[in-house]
Design a protein around this motif. Structure first.
Motif, PDB file in Angstrom:
ATOM      1  N   ARG A   1     -63.121  21.023  19.747  1.00  0.00           N
ATOM      2  CA  ARG A   1     -61.987  21.885  20.028  1.00  0.00           C
ATOM      3  C   ARG A   1     -62.146  23.263  19.384  1.00  0.00           C
ATOM      4  NH1 ARG A   1     -56.753  19.701  20.814  1.00  0.00           N
ATOM      5  NH2 ARG A   1     -57.244  17.934  19.483  1.00  0.00           N
TER       6      ARG A   1
ATOM      7  N   SER B   1     -66.557  16.864  22.470  1.00  0.00           N
ATOM      8  CA  SER B   1     -65.486  15.918  22.134  1.00  0.00           C
ATOM      9  C   SER B   1     -64.512  15.862  23.292  1.00  0.00           C
ATOM     10  CB  SER B   1     -64.750  16.371  20.876  1.00  0.00           C
ATOM     11  OG  SER B   1     -63.985  17.526  21.183  1.00  0.00           O
ATOM     12  N   ARG B   2     -63.664  14.852  23.255  1.00  0.00           N
ATOM     13  CA  ARG B   2     -62.633  14.771  24.291  1.00  0.00           C
ATOM     14  C   ARG B   2     -61.773  16.024  24.302  1.00  0.00           C
ATOM     15  NH1 ARG B   2     -57.083  11.129  24.669  1.00  0.00           N
ATOM     16  NH2 ARG B   2     -56.282  12.327  26.418  1.00  0.00           N
TER      17      ARG B   2
ATOM     18  N   GLN C   1     -68.560  14.324  27.698  1.00  0.00           N
ATOM     19  CA  GLN C   1     -67.784  13.688  26.626  1.00  0.00           C
ATOM     20  C   GLN C   1     -68.544  12.547  25.959  1.00  0.00           C
ATOM     21  OE1 GLN C   1     -63.600  12.625  27.378  1.00  0.00           O
ATOM     22  NE2 GLN C   1     -63.993  10.709  26.288  1.00  0.00           N
ATOM     23  N   VAL C   2     -68.630  12.637  24.644  1.00  0.00           N
ATOM     24  CA  VAL C   2     -69.261  11.594  23.844  1.00  0.00           C
ATOM     25  C   VAL C   2     -68.146  10.788  23.184  1.00  0.00           C
ATOM     26  CG1 VAL C   2     -70.658  11.172  21.762  1.00  0.00           C
ATOM     27  CG2 VAL C   2     -71.347  12.943  23.403  1.00  0.00           C
TER      28      VAL C   2
ATOM     29  N   THR D   1     -64.796   6.281  25.027  1.00  0.00           N
ATOM     30  CA  THR D   1     -64.494   6.216  26.445  1.00  0.00           C
ATOM     31  C   THR D   1     -65.294   7.256  27.231  1.00  0.00           C
ATOM     32  OG1 THR D   1     -62.587   7.678  26.151  1.00  0.00           O
ATOM     33  CG2 THR D   1     -62.199   5.340  25.927  1.00  0.00           C
TER      34      THR D   1
ATOM     35  N   GLY E   1     -67.694  21.762  14.817  1.00  0.00           N
ATOM     36  CA  GLY E   1     -66.250  21.930  15.047  1.00  0.00           C
ATOM     37  C   GLY E   1     -65.620  20.700  15.663  1.00  0.00           C
TER      38      GLY E   1
ATOM     39  N   SER F   1     -63.810  17.002  14.489  1.00  0.00           N
ATOM     40  CA  SER F   1     -63.223  16.418  13.274  1.00  0.00           C
ATOM     41  C   SER F   1     -63.807  15.052  12.926  1.00  0.00           C
ATOM     42  CB  SER F   1     -61.710  16.306  13.431  1.00  0.00           C
ATOM     43  OG  SER F   1     -61.394  15.484  14.541  1.00  0.00           O
TER      44      SER F   1
ATOM     45  N   GLN G   1     -62.599   7.597  17.827  1.00  0.00           N
ATOM     46  CA  GLN G   1     -63.059   7.509  19.230  1.00  0.00           C
ATOM     47  C   GLN G   1     -64.317   8.344  19.459  1.00  0.00           C
ATOM     48  OE1 GLN G   1     -59.866   8.339  18.410  1.00  0.00           O
ATOM     49  NE2 GLN G   1     -58.739   6.507  19.022  1.00  0.00           N
ATOM     50  N   HIS G   2     -64.464   9.427  18.708  1.00  0.00           N
ATOM     51  CA  HIS G   2     -65.690  10.212  18.846  1.00  0.00           C
ATOM     52  C   HIS G   2     -66.846   9.517  18.133  1.00  0.00           C
ATOM     53  CE1 HIS G   2     -67.992  13.749  19.910  1.00  0.00           C
ATOM     54  NE2 HIS G   2     -68.568  13.654  18.730  1.00  0.00           N
TER      55      HIS G   2
ATOM     56  N   ASN H   1     -68.382  22.068   9.861  1.00  0.00           N
ATOM     57  CA  ASN H   1     -66.926  22.055   9.982  1.00  0.00           C
ATOM     58  C   ASN H   1     -66.337  22.854   8.837  1.00  0.00           C
ATOM     59  OD1 ASN H   1     -64.086  21.100   9.913  1.00  0.00           O
ATOM     60  ND2 ASN H   1     -64.824  19.680  11.487  1.00  0.00           N
ATOM     61  N   LYS H   2     -65.277  23.583   9.109  1.00  0.00           N
ATOM     62  CA  LYS H   2     -64.736  24.432   8.046  1.00  0.00           C
ATOM     63  C   LYS H   2     -63.837  23.658   7.079  1.00  0.00           C
ATOM     64  CE  LYS H   2     -60.651  26.254  10.351  1.00  0.00           C
ATOM     65  NZ  LYS H   2     -60.042  27.404  11.006  1.00  0.00           N
TER      66      LYS H   2
ATOM     67  N   ASP I   1     -67.441  28.325   8.586  1.00  0.00           N
ATOM     68  CA  ASP I   1     -67.044  28.780   9.912  1.00  0.00           C
ATOM     69  C   ASP I   1     -68.214  28.670  10.889  1.00  0.00           C
ATOM     70  OD1 ASP I   1     -66.029  30.004  12.118  1.00  0.00           O
ATOM     71  OD2 ASP I   1     -65.775  31.983  11.186  1.00  0.00           O
ATOM     72  N   LEU I   2     -68.030  27.891  11.915  1.00  0.00           N
ATOM     73  CA  LEU I   2     -69.123  27.673  12.874  1.00  0.00           C
ATOM     74  C   LEU I   2     -69.584  28.980  13.510  1.00  0.00           C
ATOM     75  CD1 LEU I   2     -68.526  27.636  16.277  1.00  0.00           C
ATOM     76  CD2 LEU I   2     -66.889  25.971  15.496  1.00  0.00           C
TER      77      LEU I   2
HETATM   78  C1  LIG Z   1     -57.659   6.426  24.550  1.00  0.00           C
HETATM   79  C2  LIG Z   1     -58.395   7.501  23.834  1.00  0.00           C
HETATM   80  C3  LIG Z   1     -59.735   7.673  24.083  1.00  0.00           C
HETATM   81  C4  LIG Z   1     -60.432   8.695  23.447  1.00  0.00           C
HETATM   82  N1  LIG Z   1     -61.769   8.807  23.715  1.00  0.00           N
HETATM   83  C5  LIG Z   1     -62.453   9.803  23.093  1.00  0.00           C
HETATM   84  C6  LIG Z   1     -63.854   9.969  23.327  1.00  0.00           C
HETATM   85  O1  LIG Z   1     -64.485   9.220  24.086  1.00  0.00           O
HETATM   86  N2  LIG Z   1     -64.492  10.990  22.699  1.00  0.00           N
HETATM   87  C7  LIG Z   1     -63.837  11.859  21.842  1.00  0.00           C
HETATM   88  O2  LIG Z   1     -64.482  12.779  21.307  1.00  0.00           O
HETATM   89  N3  LIG Z   1     -62.530  11.701  21.603  1.00  0.00           N
HETATM   90  C8  LIG Z   1     -61.827  10.712  22.217  1.00  0.00           C
HETATM   91  N4  LIG Z   1     -60.489  10.614  21.973  1.00  0.00           N
HETATM   92  C9  LIG Z   1     -59.797  11.699  21.245  1.00  0.00           C
HETATM   93  C10 LIG Z   1     -59.910  11.632  19.728  1.00  0.00           C
HETATM   94  O3  LIG Z   1     -58.890  10.796  19.224  1.00  0.00           O
HETATM   95  C11 LIG Z   1     -59.742  13.049  19.140  1.00  0.00           C
HETATM   96  O4  LIG Z   1     -58.505  13.577  19.535  1.00  0.00           O
HETATM   97  C12 LIG Z   1     -60.835  14.037  19.558  1.00  0.00           C
HETATM   98  O5  LIG Z   1     -62.110  13.458  19.341  1.00  0.00           O
HETATM   99  C13 LIG Z   1     -60.712  15.315  18.764  1.00  0.00           C
HETATM  100  O6  LIG Z   1     -61.632  16.278  19.200  1.00  0.00           O
HETATM  101  P1  LIG Z   1     -62.153  17.419  18.192  1.00  0.00           P
HETATM  102  O7  LIG Z   1     -62.782  16.788  17.006  1.00  0.00           O
HETATM  103  O8  LIG Z   1     -62.958  18.378  18.990  1.00  0.00           O
HETATM  104  O9  LIG Z   1     -60.795  18.183  17.832  1.00  0.00           O
HETATM  105  P2  LIG Z   1     -59.974  18.246  16.411  1.00  0.00           P
HETATM  106  O10 LIG Z   1     -59.701  16.864  15.982  1.00  0.00           O
HETATM  107  O11 LIG Z   1     -58.897  19.164  16.689  1.00  0.00           O
HETATM  108  O12 LIG Z   1     -61.048  18.847  15.446  1.00  0.00           O
HETATM  109  C14 LIG Z   1     -61.465  20.178  15.440  1.00  0.00           C
HETATM  110  C15 LIG Z   1     -62.271  20.368  14.165  1.00  0.00           C
HETATM  111  O13 LIG Z   1     -62.832  21.659  14.142  1.00  0.00           O
HETATM  112  C16 LIG Z   1     -62.760  22.193  12.831  1.00  0.00           C
HETATM  113  N5  LIG Z   1     -62.772  23.654  12.954  1.00  0.00           N
HETATM  114  C17 LIG Z   1     -61.784  24.448  13.452  1.00  0.00           C
HETATM  115  N6  LIG Z   1     -62.195  25.737  13.454  1.00  0.00           N
HETATM  116  C18 LIG Z   1     -63.467  25.755  12.956  1.00  0.00           C
HETATM  117  C19 LIG Z   1     -64.417  26.785  12.729  1.00  0.00           C
HETATM  118  N7  LIG Z   1     -64.162  28.064  13.031  1.00  0.00           N
HETATM  119  N8  LIG Z   1     -65.615  26.429  12.218  1.00  0.00           N
HETATM  120  C20 LIG Z   1     -65.893  25.142  11.902  1.00  0.00           C
HETATM  121  N9  LIG Z   1     -65.028  24.128  12.108  1.00  0.00           N
HETATM  122  C21 LIG Z   1     -63.823  24.436  12.637  1.00  0.00           C
HETATM  123  C22 LIG Z   1     -61.477  21.631  12.258  1.00  0.00           C
HETATM  124  O14 LIG Z   1     -61.543  21.593  10.842  1.00  0.00           O
HETATM  125  C23 LIG Z   1     -61.443  20.226  12.894  1.00  0.00           C
HETATM  126  O15 LIG Z   1     -62.063  19.274  12.038  1.00  0.00           O
HETATM  127  C24 LIG Z   1     -59.776   9.572  22.565  1.00  0.00           C
HETATM  128  C25 LIG Z   1     -58.424   9.383  22.298  1.00  0.00           C
HETATM  129  C26 LIG Z   1     -57.729   8.370  22.917  1.00  0.00           C
HETATM  130  C27 LIG Z   1     -56.279   8.184  22.621  1.00  0.00           C
END
Ligand SMILES: Cc1cc2nc3c(=O)[nH]c(=O)nc-3n(C[C@H](O)[C@H](O)[C@H](O)COP(=O)(O)OP(=O)(O)OC[C@H]3O[C@@H](n4cnc5c(N)ncnc54)[C@H](O)[C@@H]3O)c2cc1C
Ligand SMILES: Nc1ncnc2c1ncn2[C@@H]1O[C@H](COP(=O)(O)O)[C@@H](O)[C@H]1O
Lengths: 249, 309
Positions: B201, B227-228, B241-242, B245, B258, B260, B264-265, B279-280, B297-298
């Motif tokens: 994200r 990520s999702r 998507q890794v 699911t 970036g 978390s 699920q990931h 990750n920051k 910061d990425l």
């Molecule tokens: C039924 C179900 C199935 C799911 N299946 C999957 C799946 O298959 N795969 C999957 O990935 N997820 C899945 N999820 C979602 C999962 O629960 C998380 O919501 C998702 O993985 C979060 O994605 P993220 O880490 O990109 O986002 P976030 O959790 O929002 O993490 C973003 C990260 O980026 C960091 N960050 C922000 N800005 C910067 C910066 N400038 N530099 C460095 N770091 C920074 C933050 O500190 C944070 O740790 C599923 C959820 C459900 C309910």
């Protein structure tokens, strides 16, 4: 058309489950339970079909313990019209779930069954496809878009290389993937209204389906845990470690 | 014990996952046949015949098999199932779509997404997003199985199995292919790449993926994952998507940028050999599984990394 939505009560997706020390399963005592997230998406899709005037009635059904009523009530609060709980305390495998759902379909005659692609507890990803097979119906699995066109259903599916669209004769089964829609939260007034909507409680025997297990669980173990590694301060240090310590570059 | 491996392909090439499924089948017994169904799939059948350990390739041609729709394909598999004790397919989108249909038609329970074969009837599979591993024994007369590619080595080439043409089965004619929108990429395939660079994200846009993730991946000869959250936001297509699911990967090197580290990931990448996290937030759960973490910061670190390589 009439839409049936099977929903499953599962461990909440935020819970990190623990394996029991006797290796018989995972510890579910005092763990938060919720509707399987994919099933929320399925309910949402069915309710939207109703709101669009395509569906006339949405029936939610679950097979599970008495408390699985909570998940039916949630579906009703989201907009389903009535619910069916097929009550059992036993663990029910996807094949048996599919057989029970087939019997429900025989009684309810839905034109469409929308369900989740995968239950996040057993991670089986089977039940929809099995139900389609047992009924001899078409299946649109891993759906990210569903359109009702000229008496057929166009389903866009998330596949390994991108997206695939298929056209299905009705009646059909659709299994929801994550991007089909964003499920709504039930509002308080709708939660109150849901309490008055009809909910039938049945038993597997009412459908003439015997609960039998084809798979026996030999043991349930914890996966090997990864150790947290180290934090490096600089990119140069990272590259050095990857080259000379890990040997992956 | 005879096994039939159902080939997955895209109409042109045999999927890499098939060779891995052959390895899983070898754990059940040594008589392994491969079923290739397609429309103009002669080259694919020939490729399957080259896999070491394959006894025979069954080749069925029909327009209805062109896109491996579950309804006609399941009918075909059932028509030849009588000769086999086990039917296996890779746990790809096609395998996951078709095999439960086959299992129900044969009145057996599928064993989904196995990661190990203990014996001809006992298998290990992850449950609860990989937080537990279930060892299950099937009491069914036939085993219907999907195989997680990331957990098995590919069977080598060097075989020379015979190819037998078989008749198409009756098409149930309840489904038709309308079209597809495939993601084009010259990068390695995500499920089998040696290095995967994944963004979350935090990338905040598809432009940032292009600006920060693509060049790093290209420098490393890596596949790209997401990520999702990044897929839901439309930064990357769904097939990147890794996770639990999405796709399950186990490369030599996985770089999470970036992301978390939600369970699920992690379910989709924690068997990678080496994990790097950028990750920051130093408390991000991804650091609990990372071999090397870098807090920051990425948008600063990724360009630095790219030029340091
Ligand atoms: C039924 C179900 C199935 C799911 N299946 C999957 C799946 O298959 N795969 C999957 O990935 N997820 C899945 N999820 C979602 C999962 O629960 C998380 O919501 C998702 O993985 C979060 O994605 P993220 O880490 O990109 O986002 P976030 O959790 O929002 O993490 C973003 C990260 O980026 C960091 N960050 C922000 N800005 C910067 C910066 N400038 N530099 C460095 N770091 C920074 C933050 O500190 C944070 O740790 C599923 C959820 C459900 C309910
Ligand atoms: N016990 C159950 N009751 C109602 N629906 C179920 C049940 N088990 C599975 N399902 C449905 O089948 C889908 C796929 O589950 P599974 O095949 O177990 O991964 C779920 O998302 C539900 O829609």
């Amino acid at each position: 058309m009439k839409v049936l939505v099977p929903v499953k009560r599962v461990v909440d997706y935020n819970v990190k489950v623990r394996v029991k020390s006797d290796q018989t399963g995972v510890d579910l005592a005092n763990v938060k339970m919720s509707m399987n997230p994919f099933d929320e998406i399925a309910v949402e899709e069915a309710v939207r079909l109703k709101e669009a005037g395509t569906a006339t009635e949405v029936v939610a059904v679950t097979i599970g313990v008495e408390k699985a009523q909570d998940q039916i009530r949630q579906a009703l609060a989201m907009g389903a019209d009535r619910g069916i709980l097929i009550k059992t305390d036993e663990a029910v495998e996807p094949l048996t779930v599919a057989k029970l759902l087939k019997a429900v379909c025989a009684e309810e005659n839905p034109d469409l069954v929308v369900m989740g692609k995968q239950a996040i507890d057993d991670d089986s990803n089977q039940t929809g496809q099995m139900l389609a097979a047992l009924l001899g119906w078409a299946q649109g699995t891993f759906a990210s878009k569903v359109e009702h066109i000229d008496g057929k259903l166009n389903v866009t599916r998330e596949v390994d290389g991108g997206l695939q669209t298929v056209s299905l004769s009705l009646p059909a089964i659709v299994t929801a993937d994550l991007r089909l829609n964003e499920p709504r939260y039930a509002s308080l007034p709708n939660i109150m209204k849901a309490k008055k909507k009809p909910l039938d409680v049945k038993e597997p025997g009412d459908y003439g389906v015997e609960i039998s297990s084809r798979l026996s669980v030999v043991k349930v173990t914890e996966p090997s845990q990864r150790e947290a590694g180290i934090k490096v301060e600089t990119v140069a240090e990272l590259v050095d470690k990857l080259k000379n310590e890990a040997g992956v570059l | 014990m005879a096994s039939l491996v159902i080939a997955d392909h895209n109409g042109e090439n045999l999927s890499d996952a098939v060779a891995k499924t052959v390895t899983a089948a070898a754990g059940i017994g040594s008589d392994i046949d491969v079923l290739v169904a397609g429309d103009g799939a002669g080259d694919i059948a020939a490729a399957a015949a080259k896999l070491a350990g394959v006894r025979k390739v069954l080749h069925a041609e029909d327009p209805s098999y062109a896109n491996l729709l579950a309804e006609p394909l399941a009918a075909l598999i059932v028509s030849v199932a009588g000769d086999y004790d086990a039917l296996l397919a890779p746990a790809t989108a096609n395998g996951k779509n078709t095999m439960p249909r086959v299992a129900a038609l044969l009145d057996v329970m599928q064993i989904s997404d196995i990661i190990a074969v203990e014996s001809a009837d006992t298998f290990v599979r992850p449950i609860y997003a990989g937080n537990a591993l279930a060892t299950v024994q099937s009491n069914d007369p036939k085993k219907v199985i999907t195989v997680r590619g990331a957990s098995f080595k590919a069977a080598e080439e060097g075989g020379s199995a015979s190819i037998e043409t078989i008749a198409a089965a009756d098409n149930p004619s309840i489904s038709t292919f309308v079209g597809e929108e495939l993601t084009k990429s010259d990068r390695p395939e995500l499920s089998s790449a040696k290095i995967v660079v994944s963004g979350g994200r935090a990338l905040a846009s598809s432009e940032n993926f292009e600006e920060y993730i693509y060049p790093l991946a290209d420098k490393l000869g890596a596949a790209i994952g997401a990520s999702r959250a990044a897929v839901d936001a439309g930064y990357m297509p769904n097939d990147y998507q890794v996770g639990q699911t999405g796709k399950v990967v186990a490369p030599e090197l996985y770089i999470a940028i970036g992301i978390s580290g939600a369970i699920q990931h992690l379910a989709g990448m924690k068997d990678s050999k080496v994990i790097v996290a950028i990750n920051k937030d130093e408390e991000a759960p991804i650091f609990q599984v990372a071999d090397y973490g870098i807090v920051g910061d990425l948008f600063k670190i990724v360009p630095e990394l790219q030029s340091a390589l």
